[in-house]
Design a protein around this motif. Structure first.
Motif, PDB file in Angstrom:
ATOM      1  N   ALA A  29      -2.802  -2.689   0.712  1.00  0.00           N
ATOM      2  CA  ALA A  29      -3.206  -1.910   1.879  1.00  0.00           C
ATOM      3  C   ALA A  29      -3.867  -2.815   2.915  1.00  0.00           C
ATOM      4  O   ALA A  29      -4.466  -3.838   2.563  1.00  0.00           O
ATOM      5  N   PHE A  30      -3.746  -2.443   4.167  1.00  0.00           N
ATOM      6  CA  PHE A  30      -4.451  -3.181   5.223  1.00  0.00           C
ATOM      7  C   PHE A  30      -4.632  -2.289   6.436  1.00  0.00           C
ATOM      8  O   PHE A  30      -3.901  -1.317   6.638  1.00  0.00           O
ATOM      9  N   THR A  31      -5.639  -2.616   7.196  1.00  0.00           N
ATOM     10  CA  THR A  31      -5.892  -1.975   8.479  1.00  0.00           C
ATOM     11  C   THR A  31      -6.121  -3.081   9.495  1.00  0.00           C
ATOM     12  O   THR A  31      -6.809  -4.066   9.195  1.00  0.00           O
ATOM     13  N   SER A  32      -5.520  -2.958  10.657  1.00  0.00           N
ATOM     14  CA  SER A  32      -5.659  -3.997  11.676  1.00  0.00           C
ATOM     15  C   SER A  32      -5.401  -3.381  13.046  1.00  0.00           C
ATOM     16  O   SER A  32      -4.852  -2.284  13.140  1.00  0.00           O
ATOM     17  N   ALA A  33      -5.795  -4.084  14.072  1.00  0.00           N
ATOM     18  CA  ALA A  33      -5.568  -3.597  15.434  1.00  0.00           C
ATOM     19  C   ALA A  33      -4.183  -4.013  15.908  1.00  0.00           C
ATOM     20  O   ALA A  33      -3.793  -5.177  15.776  1.00  0.00           O
ATOM     21  N   ASP A  34      -3.440  -3.062  16.444  1.00  0.00           N
ATOM     22  CA  ASP A  34      -2.144  -3.365  17.046  1.00  0.00           C
ATOM     23  C   ASP A  34      -2.380  -3.901  18.448  1.00  0.00           C
ATOM     24  O   ASP A  34      -2.989  -3.230  19.285  1.00  0.00           O
ATOM     25  N   THR A  35      -1.889  -5.115  18.703  1.00  0.00           N
ATOM     26  CA  THR A  35      -2.147  -5.724  20.003  1.00  0.00           C
ATOM     27  C   THR A  35      -1.346  -5.067  21.123  1.00  0.00           C
ATOM     28  O   THR A  35      -1.697  -5.196  22.290  1.00  0.00           O
ATOM     29  N   LEU A  36      -0.267  -4.392  20.780  1.00  0.00           N
ATOM     30  CA  LEU A  36       0.573  -3.789  21.813  1.00  0.00           C
ATOM     31  C   LEU A  36      -0.036  -2.500  22.357  1.00  0.00           C
ATOM     32  O   LEU A  36       0.058  -2.217  23.545  1.00  0.00           O
ATOM     33  N   ALA A  42      -2.947   1.361   9.983  1.00  0.00           N
ATOM     34  CA  ALA A  42      -3.114   1.078   8.562  1.00  0.00           C
ATOM     35  C   ALA A  42      -1.766   1.261   7.882  1.00  0.00           C
ATOM     36  O   ALA A  42      -0.967   2.124   8.286  1.00  0.00           O
ATOM     37  N   LEU A  43      -1.523   0.465   6.870  1.00  0.00           N
ATOM     38  CA  LEU A  43      -0.253   0.607   6.148  1.00  0.00           C
ATOM     39  C   LEU A  43      -0.108   2.033   5.626  1.00  0.00           C
ATOM     40  O   LEU A  43       0.997   2.584   5.608  1.00  0.00           O
ATOM     41  N   ALA A  44      -1.225   2.639   5.229  1.00  0.00           N
ATOM     42  CA  ALA A  44      -1.191   4.003   4.691  1.00  0.00           C
ATOM     43  C   ALA A  44      -0.666   5.014   5.709  1.00  0.00           C
ATOM     44  O   ALA A  44      -0.193   6.089   5.332  1.00  0.00           O
ATOM     45  N   ASP A  45      -0.736   4.673   6.993  1.00  0.00           N
ATOM     46  CA  ASP A  45      -0.240   5.570   8.035  1.00  0.00           C
ATOM     47  C   ASP A  45       1.267   5.806   7.913  1.00  0.00           C
ATOM     48  O   ASP A  45       1.787   6.786   8.462  1.00  0.00           O
ATOM     49  N   PHE A  46       1.949   4.875   7.235  1.00  0.00           N
ATOM     50  CA  PHE A  46       3.411   4.898   7.248  1.00  0.00           C
ATOM     51  C   PHE A  46       4.018   5.307   5.909  1.00  0.00           C
ATOM     52  O   PHE A  46       5.194   5.042   5.652  1.00  0.00           O
ATOM     53  N   LYS A  47       3.210   5.947   5.079  1.00  0.00           N
ATOM     54  CA  LYS A  47       3.736   6.417   3.809  1.00  0.00           C
ATOM     55  C   LYS A  47       4.876   7.389   4.070  1.00  0.00           C
ATOM     56  O   LYS A  47       4.782   8.264   4.942  1.00  0.00           O
ATOM     57  N   GLY A  48       5.957   7.222   3.349  1.00  0.00           N
ATOM     58  CA  GLY A  48       7.140   8.043   3.572  1.00  0.00           C
ATOM     59  C   GLY A  48       8.172   7.344   4.438  1.00  0.00           C
ATOM     60  O   GLY A  48       9.273   7.860   4.619  1.00  0.00           O
ATOM     61  N   LYS A  49       7.790   6.178   4.977  1.00  0.00           N
ATOM     62  CA  LYS A  49       8.721   5.402   5.802  1.00  0.00           C
ATOM     63  C   LYS A  49       8.908   4.001   5.219  1.00  0.00           C
ATOM     64  O   LYS A  49       8.024   3.477   4.539  1.00  0.00           O
ATOM     65  N   THR A  50      10.037   3.422   5.504  1.00  0.00           N
ATOM     66  CA  THR A  50      10.269   2.030   5.139  1.00  0.00           C
ATOM     67  C   THR A  50       9.565   1.145   6.161  1.00  0.00           C
ATOM     68  O   THR A  50       9.604   1.425   7.368  1.00  0.00           O
TER      69      THR A  50
END
Length: 200
Positions: A29-36, A42-50
């Protein structure tokens, strides 16, 4: 020049046995700021997606191999259009090759290269890079919808910095994404990453 680059590639070849992660295990798992966008992800935000993780260093000849001819951008575009989350990560430390001091430089890279990542993370402390054992740029990881590591290693089977080799290479990331979509086993789930060493 190509011989020099090829020699460097050889020294950058790494045994996947040295990595702590194994295919089938939960992705760290990780959480980081998206520069864009300027927003945290967070990686957990994308559960259910590749999810695809691409280690990036704009100054690395092996990264330029793919971006200079639009190959990485096309792979990103195809993947994200298919619902895949693509995260480019730059773990270059301050003062090292590829280090981007501020988000604007990452935005400029993405815009100039006409790239299509979903997110671009700056990881100057190497927190995410070390968690995954990222060794080279590029070093590719594919995470399945359940959050497990499905592929890690090189982008393809031609460890050179010559963009002419892309046309005849087997793209492992593309193959892994197609297999996940089809629900079939990934033929090559691990490979030796190649490229420039990540500049931690």
């Amino acid at each position: 020049m190509l011989r020099t680059i090829a020699t460097f590639a050889a020294t950058a070849l790494l045994s996947t046995a040295a990595l702590a992660l194994t295919v089938g295990s939960p992705a760290p798992a990780f959480t980081s700021a998206d520069t864009l966008s300027g927003k945290p992800i967070a990686l957990a935000d994308f559960k259910g997606k590749t999810v695809v993780l691409e280690w990036n260093n704009p100054d690395c000849p092996f990264v330029k191999k793919f971006y200079s001819v639009g190959a990485m951008q096309e792979l990103q575009k195809t993947a994200t259009a298919d619902g895949v989350v693509w995260i480019s990560i730059n773990s270059s430390a301050p003062g090292k090759e590829g280090f981007l001091k501020e988000p604007g430089q990452a935005k400029s890279f993405v815009a100039t290269q006409k790239a299509h990542p979903s997110y671009y993370l700056l990881d100057p402390a190497g927190t995410v890079g070390h968690a995954y054992g990222a060794k080279t740029t590029p070093h590719m990881f594919v995470i399945d919808a359940k959050g497990n590591l499905a592929y890690e290693g090189a982008i393809d089977n031609k460890p050179t910095a010559d963009s002419a080799d892309i046309a005849t290479a087997t793209n492992y990331v593309s193959e892994a994404l197609k297999a996940l979509k089809a629900g079939t086993p990934i033929k090559t789930a691990t490979s030796q990453p190649y490229g420039c060493f990540v500049k931690y």
